[in-house]
Design a protein around this motif. Structure first.
Motif, PDB file in Angstrom:
ATOM      1  N   SER A 182      30.563 -69.455 -49.694  1.00 54.03           N
ATOM      2  CA  SER A 182      30.350 -69.533 -51.142  1.00 54.03           C
ATOM      3  C   SER A 182      29.340 -68.482 -51.591  1.00 54.03           C
ATOM      4  O   SER A 182      29.518 -67.847 -52.647  1.00 54.03           O
ATOM      5  N   SER A 183      28.290 -68.277 -50.786  1.00 53.84           N
ATOM      6  CA  SER A 183      27.300 -67.257 -51.150  1.00 53.84           C
ATOM      7  C   SER A 183      27.925 -65.874 -51.138  1.00 53.84           C
ATOM      8  O   SER A 183      27.630 -65.039 -52.001  1.00 53.84           O
ATOM      9  N   TYR A 184      28.822 -65.626 -50.171  1.00 62.27           N
ATOM     10  CA  TYR A 184      29.483 -64.317 -50.112  1.00 62.27           C
ATOM     11  C   TYR A 184      30.303 -64.066 -51.374  1.00 62.27           C
ATOM     12  O   TYR A 184      30.219 -63.005 -51.999  1.00 62.27           O
ATOM     13  N   ILE A 185      31.104 -65.051 -51.738  1.00 61.82           N
ATOM     14  CA  ILE A 185      32.021 -64.849 -52.870  1.00 61.82           C
ATOM     15  C   ILE A 185      31.254 -64.762 -54.179  1.00 61.82           C
ATOM     16  O   ILE A 185      31.573 -63.943 -55.051  1.00 61.82           O
ATOM     17  N   LEU A 186      30.231 -65.582 -54.337  1.00 67.21           N
ATOM     18  CA  LEU A 186      29.422 -65.490 -55.554  1.00 67.21           C
ATOM     19  C   LEU A 186      28.710 -64.144 -55.638  1.00 67.21           C
ATOM     20  O   LEU A 186      28.618 -63.538 -56.720  1.00 67.21           O
TER      21      LEU A 186
END
Length: 313
Positions: free
Chosen positions: A218-222
């Motif tokens: 999730s951190s990567y995509i955000l």
């Protein structure tokens, strides 16, 4: 005090609490409704003006065109050069931010002492508070000459410097969210690993990271969504000449100037384009396309987080 007066006081007090709760409920509902109203209004405005644009310009020509020339009486409006430059910046910035951000998160979560964490984490998050125009200025004035000093034939405005600075800018987002996800892993899992004779590195890579993979993804995509929408760095350091990506010379695309989707919107706003022209309405079409991309990535992030979420008791 008689029983009658006591009952009246308690009744007034209960009524007062109910009235306050209703007031708080109404205020909080208004705040939530306002955010939804603003979001819907922005999307509706983009959609209405984008439909006006697609009524003038063939959507197929817009989404498949390989040339973007905004100036002149007959602008050529093909979005692929802008989209390819945006993807180049996003991919290179991901190559910078994901390894460094993940490693920083592992260190903060598993290796750093409480005192070291209390110093490093705020210092790392200061990067997120620096204005993006400062990043762009730093890329133009310091990073590009430094790359030229290394022997790279980069032009004054180039996508490589812009991409590196965008990657540095999103490191705190990757590290902070990933570190929070890793810290949420129960210590019992770590102790079980140590009990089996695993080293700290093995516990980090084989237990903590797999257990927190949904938060890490999730951190990567955000962070990538943030990189796609970044404006000032690519405007200042990337240049304003739209170039179609050439797969046969991938590094040449990085070393020369390029124009991302956000930079093209800035150009449409700051030039002397008259309102009501195709060039004017093109920024709404670009904005709606950009919104669709980032919205899809956020949905993907939520799906991945839900798919790989681990619940512990």
């Amino acid at each position: 005090m008689s029983d009658t007066s006591l009952e009246a006081d308690l009744t007034r007090s209960a009524n007062g609490r109910i009235a306050k709760e209703r007031l708080y409920h109404g205020l909080l509902f208004c705040c939530a409704a306002l955010t939804v109203f603003v979001t819907v209004s922005i999307v509706a405005t983009l959609a209405i003006d984008a439909l006006e644009f697609f009524g003038r310009v063939d959507p197929y020509a817009f989404f498949t065109g390989t040339e973007w020339v905004l100036r002149g009486d007959n602008p050529i409006l093909g979005i692929l050069p802008l989209l390819s430059a945006t993807l180049v910046v996003t991919i290179v910035s991901a190559l910078v931010a994901i390894p460094i951000g993940t490693a920083a998160a592992v260190y903060l979560s598993e290796y750093a002492s409480d005192r070291m964490r209390s110093v490093l984490k705020p210092a790392l998050e200061i990067l997120a508070g620096i204005p993006t125009v400062v990043y762009g200025f730093f890329a133009l004035v310091y990073l590009t000459p430094w790359l030229q000093g290394l022997g790279l034939e980069v032009s004054l405005f180039n996508l490589l410097s812009a991409s590196i600075m965008v990657g540095i800018m999103i490191i705190p987002m990757v590290s902070s969210i990933s570190e929070d996800a890793m810290s949420a892993v129960p210590d019992s899992l770590r102790q079980a690993g140590y009990g089996l004779g695993a080293t700290k590195f093995e516990v980090s890579t084989k237990i903590v990271i797999p257990a927190s993979i949904s938060g890490i993804f999730s951190s990567y995509i955000l962070a990538l969504s943030r990189a796609i929408g970044e404006t000032m760095i690519v405007v200042v350091a990337g240049g304003s000449r739209a170039r179609m990506f050439n797969p046969s010379e991938p590094f040449a695309n990085l070393l020369n100037s390029g124009q991302t989707m956000t930079a093209a919107m800035v150009q449409a706003v700051t030039t002397d384009l008259a309102g009501g022209t195709d060039g004017y309405y093109s920024m709404f079409a670009i904005g709606l396309t950009l919104f669709a991309i980032t919205f899809s990535m956020n949905l993907l992030s939520n799906r991945i987080a839900a798919r790989y979420r681990e619940e512990y008791q």
